[in-house]
Scaffold this active site. Sequence first.
Site, short mmCIF file in Angstrom:
data_model
loop_
_atom_site.label_atom_id
_atom_site.label_comp_id
_atom_site.label_asym_id
_atom_site.label_seq_id
_atom_site.Cartn_x
_atom_site.Cartn_y
_atom_site.Cartn_z
N GLU A 210 0.82 -1.21 0.00
CA GLU A 210 0.00 0.00 0.00
C GLU A 210 0.86 1.25 0.00
O GLU A 210 2.01 1.22 0.45
CB GLU A 210 -0.91 0.02 1.24
N LYS A 212 2.51 4.64 1.13
CA LYS A 212 2.91 5.27 2.40
C LYS A 212 2.84 6.75 2.20
O LYS A 212 3.62 7.34 1.44
CB LYS A 212 4.33 4.85 2.77
N ARG A 217 -1.33 10.17 11.09
CA ARG A 217 -2.09 8.96 11.42
C ARG A 217 -3.38 9.35 12.14
O ARG A 217 -3.38 10.22 13.02
CB ARG A 217 -1.23 8.08 12.32
N ARG A 232 -2.19 9.76 16.18
CA ARG A 232 -1.29 8.63 16.51
C ARG A 232 -1.01 8.55 18.00
O ARG A 232 -0.89 7.46 18.57
CB ARG A 232 0.01 8.82 15.73
N GLU A 261 -4.62 7.30 7.47
CA GLU A 261 -3.84 8.54 7.46
C GLU A 261 -4.67 9.64 6.81
O GLU A 261 -5.58 9.37 6.01
CB GLU A 261 -2.53 8.37 6.68
N PHE A 297 -6.77 2.32 5.82
CA PHE A 297 -6.11 1.08 5.42
C PHE A 297 -6.43 -0.09 6.35
O PHE A 297 -5.95 -1.20 6.12
CB PHE A 297 -4.59 1.27 5.32
N ARG A 373 6.28 -2.20 16.74
CA ARG A 373 6.92 -2.26 15.44
C ARG A 373 7.45 -3.68 15.26
O ARG A 373 8.19 -4.18 16.10
CB ARG A 373 8.10 -1.27 15.37
N LYS A 379 7.83 -0.62 6.19
CA LYS A 379 7.74 0.51 5.25
C LYS A 379 9.00 0.57 4.39
O LYS A 379 10.11 0.33 4.87
CB LYS A 379 7.54 1.82 6.01
#
Length: 510
Positions: A210, A212, A217, A232, A261, A297, A373, A379
């Site tokens: 997808e 970025k 966010r 975020r 986003e 997303f 993460r 990413k």
Amino acid sequence: MLFADVVTASAAVAATRSRTAKATAIADLLRRADGDEVRAVPAWLAGDPLQGRLGVGWRTLSRLAHDPATSPQLTVPDVDRALTELAGTTGTGSAARREALLGQLFTAATTDEQRFLVRLLTGELRQGALEGVVLDAIAAAADVPTAAVRRAFMLSGSLPDTAATALAGGTDALEAVHLRIGRPVRPMLAGPGASLDAVLADLGDAVAVEHKLDGARIQVHRDGDVVRVWTRTLREVTDGVPELVAQVRSLPCRTAVLDGETLALDDDGRPRAFQDTMSRFGSDEPDPAVVLSPFFFDLLHLDGRDLLDEPLAVRLDALAGLLAGAEHAALRMPGVRRPTPEQAAEVLDAALGAGHEGVVVKALDAPYAAGRRGRAWQKVKPVHTLDLVVLGAEWGYGRRAGRLSNIHLGARDPDGGEPVMVGKTFKGMTDELLDWQTRTFPGLAREQHEWGVLLEPELVVEVALDGAQRSPRYPGGVALRFARVVRYRPDRSPADADPLDAVRALLAGG
């Protein structure tokens, strides 16, 4: 429990870099806590009063030059009650009443307790007890699985509530914590990938690729006609983004939790400057010409069904169904599922051609792992970028004389300690940015020297770099190669900075 016990534990946490030792010290303290002490202790050790920001600054505290108590007498409930009364003191004459309350508290505190209170009240308590370490400590103190604690925290967003739930009810109580519409969930994060080919080789072909975006966010909750929006960092911004509220309210559903986003686009559909997007979240009078467009997303809940534990493929199917109408198609983040390597490269080229940062590659079998993460989301950008903490700055030379220029950069310590220095840079700075640093940094100084300043770890900056190299110069054994400043990130806190492992992942051949 004496307040001095918390201060002693804080000192023990600060004195070690061992994650296990930090968690053990906090767990020992939690086992001795009773009642509301269980909520206050983890909050304080993470640097946050239960009452939130109390509006107490250095100017006020500097006037509290009271002689300290000679022996500990304050209890944890004493201090918590005082902070609650302080938070509730408003209106005419409140400044004097607040100062009197603080004076009473500081008079009853020992020297070490006064120092702890100053750092807690000013938001500068930096002993390394980050959320992950406190969560490990809660699990140890309650003798419950760490995974259950982390999941409950993910869904509640509150360390104090998670500690109280774990210690009072154990695993059953933790597992009873569910997603609640109107209470934001900690967002899942993407780690940096070395290259598109490397990430595809790592995750295989069962992935989604997808765009970025260079945006902000957002997490959006809908319950009937009530729509709320968080950033975020879980800061609510509903009132400042009416166009996002209206678009989600128009969707064919009763309840939903969407992840995505948002950014401002120009007349040609290309992204405007990042600061234009962020201006909508920090200004009382935003520019009406800056209109935000959402791109979703992920879908975490839909019409009574929680989707967090479903594979991404299932969540994407549900999202596609929700946004199936032509009037809603533009709300979907562009991307492709199960692409060939050639198709994945085309998605990356299309994202870059549209002015975006790159792509995110996501494993289709992965559940939603909030606040982490990991490998499941990676990413990929043509130029490596990292979000790092600014640890200090040096006075410049030549045309930069008299301005704070060369900044010291630190990566987040995954074991909960202070950020680990990984390099310096003075590249990429405009005159405007140099002037801003020179005005701003002295107010954040931890130490001032002839060569410059050491800062409290509060500011996050995005840097571009060519990679990393092994180096004995810095504690982490790694150094940035050709780092240059892209921009400061007011939307991110030091807890959101990239960890040291992300820098090490960029080592050539590593």
